[in-house]
Design a protein around this motif. Structure first.
Motif, PDB file in Angstrom:
ATOM      1  N   CYS A  48       0.977  -1.223  -0.086  1.00  0.00           N
ATOM      2  CA  CYS A  48      -0.006  -0.027   0.064  1.00  0.00           C
ATOM      3  C   CYS A  48       0.907   1.321  -0.150  1.00  0.00           C
ATOM      4  O   CYS A  48       1.964   1.240   0.071  1.00  0.00           O
ATOM      5  N   THR A  49       0.067   2.414   0.037  1.00  0.00           N
ATOM      6  CA  THR A  49       1.133   3.771   0.050  1.00  0.00           C
ATOM      7  C   THR A  49       1.394   3.846   1.540  1.00  0.00           C
ATOM      8  O   THR A  49       0.999   3.333   2.427  1.00  0.00           O
ATOM      9  N   PRO A  50       2.615   4.474   1.702  1.00  0.00           N
ATOM     10  CA  PRO A  50       3.295   4.733   2.879  1.00  0.00           C
ATOM     11  C   PRO A  50       2.431   5.438   3.914  1.00  0.00           C
ATOM     12  O   PRO A  50       2.212   5.055   5.198  1.00  0.00           O
ATOM     13  N   ASP A  51       1.522   6.233   3.455  1.00  0.00           N
ATOM     14  CA  ASP A  51       0.555   7.081   4.423  1.00  0.00           C
ATOM     15  C   ASP A  51      -0.289   6.114   5.046  1.00  0.00           C
ATOM     16  O   ASP A  51      -0.674   6.282   6.204  1.00  0.00           O
ATOM     17  N   LEU A  52      -0.928   4.856   4.270  1.00  0.00           N
ATOM     18  CA  LEU A  52      -1.708   4.030   5.087  1.00  0.00           C
ATOM     19  C   LEU A  52      -1.397   3.096   5.980  1.00  0.00           C
ATOM     20  O   LEU A  52      -1.663   2.433   6.754  1.00  0.00           O
ATOM     21  N   LYS A  53       0.179   3.007   5.974  1.00  0.00           N
ATOM     22  CA  LYS A  53       0.589   2.379   6.928  1.00  0.00           C
ATOM     23  C   LYS A  53       1.186   3.154   8.357  1.00  0.00           C
ATOM     24  O   LYS A  53       1.417   2.705   9.498  1.00  0.00           O
ATOM     25  N   ASP A  54       0.676   4.297   8.424  1.00  0.00           N
ATOM     26  CA  ASP A  54       0.661   5.166   9.525  1.00  0.00           C
ATOM     27  C   ASP A  54       1.834   5.011  10.492  1.00  0.00           C
ATOM     28  O   ASP A  54       1.910   4.926  11.553  1.00  0.00           O
ATOM     29  N   LEU A  55       2.995   5.227   9.565  1.00  0.00           N
ATOM     30  CA  LEU A  55       4.219   5.135  10.180  1.00  0.00           C
ATOM     31  C   LEU A  55       4.708   6.089  11.172  1.00  0.00           C
ATOM     32  O   LEU A  55       5.255   5.873  12.228  1.00  0.00           O
ATOM     33  N   GLY A  56       4.140   7.224  10.890  1.00  0.00           N
ATOM     34  CA  GLY A  56       4.375   8.587  11.859  1.00  0.00           C
ATOM     35  C   GLY A  56       4.009   8.346  13.243  1.00  0.00           C
ATOM     36  O   GLY A  56       4.729   8.498  14.213  1.00  0.00           O
ATOM     37  N   ASN A  57       2.558   7.766  13.225  1.00  0.00           N
ATOM     38  CA  ASN A  57       2.056   7.566  14.614  1.00  0.00           C
ATOM     39  C   ASN A  57       2.233   5.839  14.946  1.00  0.00           C
ATOM     40  O   ASN A  57       2.316   5.681  16.370  1.00  0.00           O
ATOM     41  N   GLY A  58       2.287   5.006  13.978  1.00  0.00           N
ATOM     42  CA  GLY A  58       2.605   3.702  14.598  1.00  0.00           C
ATOM     43  C   GLY A  58       1.523   2.811  15.408  1.00  0.00           C
ATOM     44  O   GLY A  58       1.697   2.084  15.844  1.00  0.00           O
ATOM     45  N   ASP A  59       0.365   3.336  14.866  1.00  0.00           N
ATOM     46  CA  ASP A  59      -1.016   2.819  15.361  1.00  0.00           C
ATOM     47  C   ASP A  59      -1.213   1.419  14.399  1.00  0.00           C
ATOM     48  O   ASP A  59      -1.685   1.519  13.437  1.00  0.00           O
ATOM     49  N   PHE A  60      -1.137   0.334  15.176  1.00  0.00           N
ATOM     50  CA  PHE A  60      -1.084  -0.939  14.529  1.00  0.00           C
ATOM     51  C   PHE A  60      -2.680  -0.999  14.181  1.00  0.00           C
ATOM     52  O   PHE A  60      -3.004  -1.664  13.175  1.00  0.00           O
ATOM     53  N   PHE A  61      -3.737  -0.450  14.814  1.00  0.00           N
ATOM     54  CA  PHE A  61      -4.981  -0.566  14.383  1.00  0.00           C
ATOM     55  C   PHE A  61      -5.490   0.318  13.247  1.00  0.00           C
ATOM     56  O   PHE A  61      -6.393  -0.303  12.504  1.00  0.00           O
ATOM     57  N   ALA A  62      -5.084   1.462  12.984  1.00  0.00           N
ATOM     58  CA  ALA A  62      -5.024   2.095  12.131  1.00  0.00           C
ATOM     59  C   ALA A  62      -4.401   1.853  10.666  1.00  0.00           C
ATOM     60  O   ALA A  62      -4.980   2.330   9.819  1.00  0.00           O
ATOM     61  N   ALA A  63      -3.192   1.127  10.813  1.00  0.00           N
ATOM     62  CA  ALA A  63      -2.476   0.723   9.870  1.00  0.00           C
ATOM     63  C   ALA A  63      -2.952  -0.104   8.907  1.00  0.00           C
ATOM     64  O   ALA A  63      -3.636  -0.937   9.507  1.00  0.00           O
ATOM     65  N   TRP A  64      -2.904   0.153   7.866  1.00  0.00           N
ATOM     66  CA  TRP A  64      -3.108  -1.007   6.754  1.00  0.00           C
ATOM     67  C   TRP A  64      -2.212  -2.209   6.921  1.00  0.00           C
ATOM     68  O   TRP A  64      -1.070  -2.078   7.193  1.00  0.00           O
ATOM     69  N   GLY A  65      -3.052  -3.512   6.882  1.00  0.00           N
ATOM     70  CA  GLY A  65      -2.238  -4.582   7.113  1.00  0.00           C
ATOM     71  C   GLY A  65      -1.761  -5.159   5.724  1.00  0.00           C
ATOM     72  O   GLY A  65      -2.492  -5.162   4.556  1.00  0.00           O
ATOM     73  N   GLY A  66      -0.454  -5.755   5.821  1.00  0.00           N
ATOM     74  CA  GLY A  66       0.245  -6.254   4.415  1.00  0.00           C
ATOM     75  C   GLY A  66       1.697  -6.014   4.371  1.00  0.00           C
ATOM     76  O   GLY A  66       2.083  -5.020   4.662  1.00  0.00           O
ATOM     77  N   ILE A  67       2.251  -7.199   3.896  1.00  0.00           N
ATOM     78  CA  ILE A  67       3.846  -7.099   3.823  1.00  0.00           C
ATOM     79  C   ILE A  67       4.096  -7.101   2.200  1.00  0.00           C
ATOM     80  O   ILE A  67       3.560  -8.274   1.626  1.00  0.00           O
ATOM     81  N   ALA A  68       4.935  -6.407   1.701  1.00  0.00           N
ATOM     82  CA  ALA A  68       5.323  -6.451   0.454  1.00  0.00           C
ATOM     83  C   ALA A  68       6.517  -7.278   0.497  1.00  0.00           C
ATOM     84  O   ALA A  68       7.597  -7.130   1.110  1.00  0.00           O
ATOM     85  N   SER A  69       6.470  -8.419  -0.314  1.00  0.00           N
ATOM     86  CA  SER A  69       7.542  -9.496  -0.289  1.00  0.00           C
ATOM     87  C   SER A  69       7.778 -10.401  -1.565  1.00  0.00           C
ATOM     88  O   SER A  69       8.592 -11.213  -1.465  1.00  0.00           O
ATOM     89  N   VAL A  70       6.837  -9.918  -2.591  1.00  0.00           N
ATOM     90  CA  VAL A  70       7.140 -10.760  -3.765  1.00  0.00           C
ATOM     91  C   VAL A  70       8.321 -10.693  -4.364  1.00  0.00           C
ATOM     92  O   VAL A  70       8.884  -9.698  -4.483  1.00  0.00           O
ATOM     93  N   GLY A  71       8.969 -11.923  -4.861  1.00  0.00           N
ATOM     94  CA  GLY A  71      10.562 -11.973  -5.095  1.00  0.00           C
ATOM     95  C   GLY A  71      11.530 -11.978  -4.191  1.00  0.00           C
ATOM     96  O   GLY A  71      12.538 -12.343  -4.277  1.00  0.00           O
ATOM     97  N   LEU A  72      11.095 -12.176  -2.747  1.00  0.00           N
ATOM     98  CA  LEU A  72      11.981 -12.430  -1.576  1.00  0.00           C
ATOM     99  C   LEU A  72      12.021 -13.960  -0.955  1.00  0.00           C
ATOM    100  O   LEU A  72      12.802 -14.114  -0.233  1.00  0.00           O
ATOM    101  N   GLY A  73      11.113 -14.568  -1.775  1.00  0.00           N
ATOM    102  CA  GLY A  73      10.925 -15.901  -0.852  1.00  0.00           C
ATOM    103  C   GLY A  73      11.977 -16.929  -1.079  1.00  0.00           C
ATOM    104  O   GLY A  73      12.182 -17.470   0.054  1.00  0.00           O
ATOM    105  N   LEU A  74      12.651 -16.987  -1.936  1.00  0.00           N
ATOM    106  CA  LEU A  74      13.830 -17.834  -2.051  1.00  0.00           C
ATOM    107  C   LEU A  74      15.088 -17.666  -1.087  1.00  0.00           C
ATOM    108  O   LEU A  74      15.271 -18.558  -0.278  1.00  0.00           O
ATOM    109  N   PRO A  75      15.250 -16.281  -0.982  1.00  0.00           N
ATOM    110  CA  PRO A  75      16.512 -16.001   0.073  1.00  0.00           C
ATOM    111  C   PRO A  75      15.766 -16.232   1.566  1.00  0.00           C
ATOM    112  O   PRO A  75      16.514 -16.560   2.496  1.00  0.00           O
ATOM    113  N   ILE A  76      14.695 -15.903   1.608  1.00  0.00           N
ATOM    114  CA  ILE A  76      13.820 -16.067   2.935  1.00  0.00           C
ATOM    115  C   ILE A  76      13.855 -17.454   3.422  1.00  0.00           C
ATOM    116  O   ILE A  76      14.222 -18.055   4.351  1.00  0.00           O
ATOM    117  N   LEU A  77      13.506 -18.415   2.507  1.00  0.00           N
ATOM    118  CA  LEU A  77      13.698 -19.731   2.864  1.00  0.00           C
ATOM    119  C   LEU A  77      14.729 -20.565   3.186  1.00  0.00           C
ATOM    120  O   LEU A  77      15.131 -21.215   3.835  1.00  0.00           O
TER     121      LEU A  77
END
Length: 661
Positions: free
Chosen positions: A521-550
């Motif tokens: 999502c866009t950074p503003d929807l992650k509410d990084l400034g306030n860090g409110d977990f309930f107001a922030a959009w949920g989701g982790i950008a990670s496509v393409g990182l799977g092989l090194p993670i595993l």
């Protein structure tokens, strides 16, 4: 014209062997595999018209089948500022992913009708650096659209048992699921479900707060036994629900078991879940009780099951944790921002006209004016946006929540206990028992507590599979800093002990696939400034990182991970899930020449700014990885090379063919 690649380490089914792979550039298919590394002048290469300049020996690199990521949100059209086909598929290609299957929601309109699918197809044309398939959506008003969508080429369908967080993709009921299974019975498709549901709740949206039934069962038992909520930190703390809890209005599927039955059903799940399970699921569990089954996953567990579900008392009281878990205002999969949701439903505005975009920009501008970290709600009567924190809304109904710290990850985790997942999965298994001919799939499983239940269903012959995600195998709740909302996702990342048990379930084939659930999502929807977990959009950008993670995490296991396991979880089984296993997921003659070329010895640190994501934001920023994809080959053509980037021309196809069966 043909080309060939070789290595001393090629993953072919259950083996890693020396091999030379010859493939046609005419149709992009593998035409021959020789189980040794050939020299450039070998007569076999000449027999297939492979010139020395068209043959590459990639030793000592590992050649794996191209990954098939079956859970990706590309968000186009409609929310292209979140991602898009171009940047999403470039990100995939940079990590050895040669096929993604796009989820039906977060784009506007969602993929719930053939018309909407065609809009998505039109948006994707000429923008894909890997092959792309599409999932259809299950929403309350599209039961008659399911069969046409199957014939139009969707790989299957996904639905939610609670609010998805976007108003154009509402939740479905168990009754709808049963009707959908009847509708698609006999067709080659699969129904998939977000595995969260408030226990014994008839609806989990704020509008249905007055219809929540037996909400105490979210966090405890209906007798005097104690069961603790997971919040992921200290151990041994329990919540107790009095024996006098009123269950007179509990649905029939939530009827209690006798105490001696509960003792017999100790499969490592919480006592409260066993009490709430639908009757067919209880019967299934009775059949599954065997000493070996108990020892396999939870030999150290006794009822009540508490070892992974504790409360951090430095952050929450028992009553606060309980209130968080049962609040209907916090149960949505995401904060319901409603961005352009009214437009998606409006009969006056034809989608994707100038008027549509003008009205949408007006709403987006109003939304930007709202304070960061607030719940943005559109009031149709006043034609205005009102901003309020989701937690503040919940606190109006329950004052015990007024002092809860919205920046604490422990608070967010307490609001989504394991019971959300086990309840949903129990209901889905009950549906499978009523109509066992339709394959069902659980997306992004995050709790190990559902593993014994899934194992029992599989052993009973039900057609049900489950996936987990890279982030559930990588991260643990204990290590997530407060206020770091880039780690928020639903279901949530749980405890370290839970993470280890998910690895076990994966290696024992109860969980069969690993996917990214790339949900940017866009950074503003992650509410990084306030860090409110309930107001922030949920989701982790990670496509393409799977092989090194595993590869990085898997090598830490007592029995280190193998490349054949990685290929099975991320290529073969995901191709089966999408009905593409006749051409994707293996290195075999007749299959697409899709390859991920991997260097297991490269050490590198993720730098978000250097990713292909449209929004440079991911929970993996700064993480050190072992192993890296150095090249991705799609149907014989290189679409990504480390140090060079992606190809200048997008070569991905849209996969609309019927499912293979």
């Amino acid at each position: 014209m043909s080309r060939a690649i070789s290595s001393t380490k090629v993953v072919i089914d259950e083996q890693v062997i020396p091999a030379t792979i010859i493939f046609s550039l005419h149709n992009g298919k593998i035409i021959e595999i020789i189980n040794k590394v050939l020299s450039p002048t070998d007569p076999l290469l000449q027999a297939y018209n492979v010139l020395p300049s068209d043959y590459r020996n990639l030793t000592p690199l590992v050649i794996l089948p191209g990954l098939v990521d079956a859970h990706v949100h590309l968000n186009e059209p409609g929310r292209t500022e979140w991602e898009g086909f171009a940047t999403g598929t470039q990100s995939a290609a940079s990590g050895g992913v040669t096929t993604v299957v796009d989820m039906p929601l977060n784009a506007i309109p969602p993929t719930t009708t053939v018309l909407n699918l065609n809009l998505k197809i039109a948006a994707a044309q000429g923008q894909c650096w890997c092959d792309v398939g599409f999932w259809g959506g299950l929403v309350p008003d599209n039961i008659e659209d399911l069969v046409p969508l199957v014939h139009a080429g969707v790989r299957g369908f996904k639905g939610f048992l609670l609010d998805s967080g976007v108003e154009e993709f509402p939740a479905i009921t168990i009754g709808y699921i049963e009707k959908a299974m009847e509708k698609v019975s006999g067709l080659h498709t699969i129904l998939m479900f977000h595995d969260e549901m408030q226990p014994c709740a008839s609806i989990s949206s704020p509008k249905g707060a007055d219809r929540i039934q037996n909400v105490d069962s979210v966090t405890g038992d209906s007798d005097s036994s104690s069961v603790s909520l997971e919040s992921g930190f200290s151990s041994g703390t329990k919540l107790t629900t009095p024996a006098s809890t009123n269950v007179s209005n509990t649905p029939k599927s939530c009827s209690d078991l006798l105490h001696d039955d509960i003792e017999k059903l100790d499969l490592g799940m919480s006592q409260s879940f066993i009490k709430r399970a639908p009757a067919p699921v209880k019967d299934l569990l009775r059949k599954a009780v065997q000493p070996s089954a108990k020892e396999e996953d939870h030999s150290h567990c006794k009822l009540p099951h508490v070892h992974a579900r504790s409360i951090n008392h430095s952050v929450l009281t028992d009553s606060q944790a309980k209130a968080l878990a049962k609040s209907p205002y916090l149960a949505s999969s995401e904060p319901i921002y409603g961005r352009a949701a009214r437009l998606a439903k409006s009969p006056e505005l034809k989608p994707f006209t100038n008027e549509y975009y003008q009205e949408r920009e007006r709403e987006l501008e109003l939304e930007r004016k709202a304070r960061h970290g607030q719940f943005v709600i559109y009031d149709e009567d006043s034609d205005e946006y009102n901003a309020k924190s989701p937690l503040a809304i919940a606190a109006v109904e329950d004052s015990v929540l007024e002092t809860v710290d919205s920046r604490a990850y422990a608070s967010f985790l307490a609001s989504r206990p394991d019971s959300f997942e086990t309840t949903a999965i129990g209901e889905i298994i009950a549906c499978a028992q009523k109509n066992p001919t339709v394959p069902l799939h659980i997306v992004h499983l995050a709790t190990h507590e559902a593993v014994p239940l899934l194992r029992a269903a599989i052993e009973d012959g039900l057609k049900i599979t489950a996936e987990t995600c890279f982030h559930y195998l990588m991260f643990a709740a204990e290590n997530i800093p407060d206020g770091h909302t880039e780690f928020k996702c639903c279901p949530p990342i749980r405890t370290e002990s839970n993470r280890q048990l998910l690895w076990q379930a994966l290696r024992k084939n109860v969980i069969t696939t690993v996917v990214s659930d790339h949900s940017p999502c866009t950074p503003d929807l992650k509410d990084l400034g306030n860090g409110d977990f309930f107001a922030a959009w949920g989701g982790i950008a990670s496509v393409g990182l799977g092989l090194p993670i595993l590869w990085t995490e898997g090598r830490k296991l007592d029995e280190p991970i193998s490349f054949t396991e990685i290929a099975k979880w991320t290529s073969l089984n995901t191709a089966k899930q999408a009905g593409l296993h006749h051409r994707k997921g293996r290195i075999a003659v007749g299959y697409d020449a899709d390859f991920a070329v991997f260097d297991p010895d490269i050490e590198y640190t993720v730098e978000t700014a250097k990713t292909f994501f449209k929004n440079k934001l991911t929970a993996y920023n700064g993480v050190n990885f072992s192993g890296r994809v150095v090249e991705t080959i799609l149907r014989g053509n290189s679409v990504y090379a480390l140090g060079k980037g992606v190809s200048t021309i997008p070569m991905g196809d849209l996969l609309l063919e019927p499912r293979f069966h």
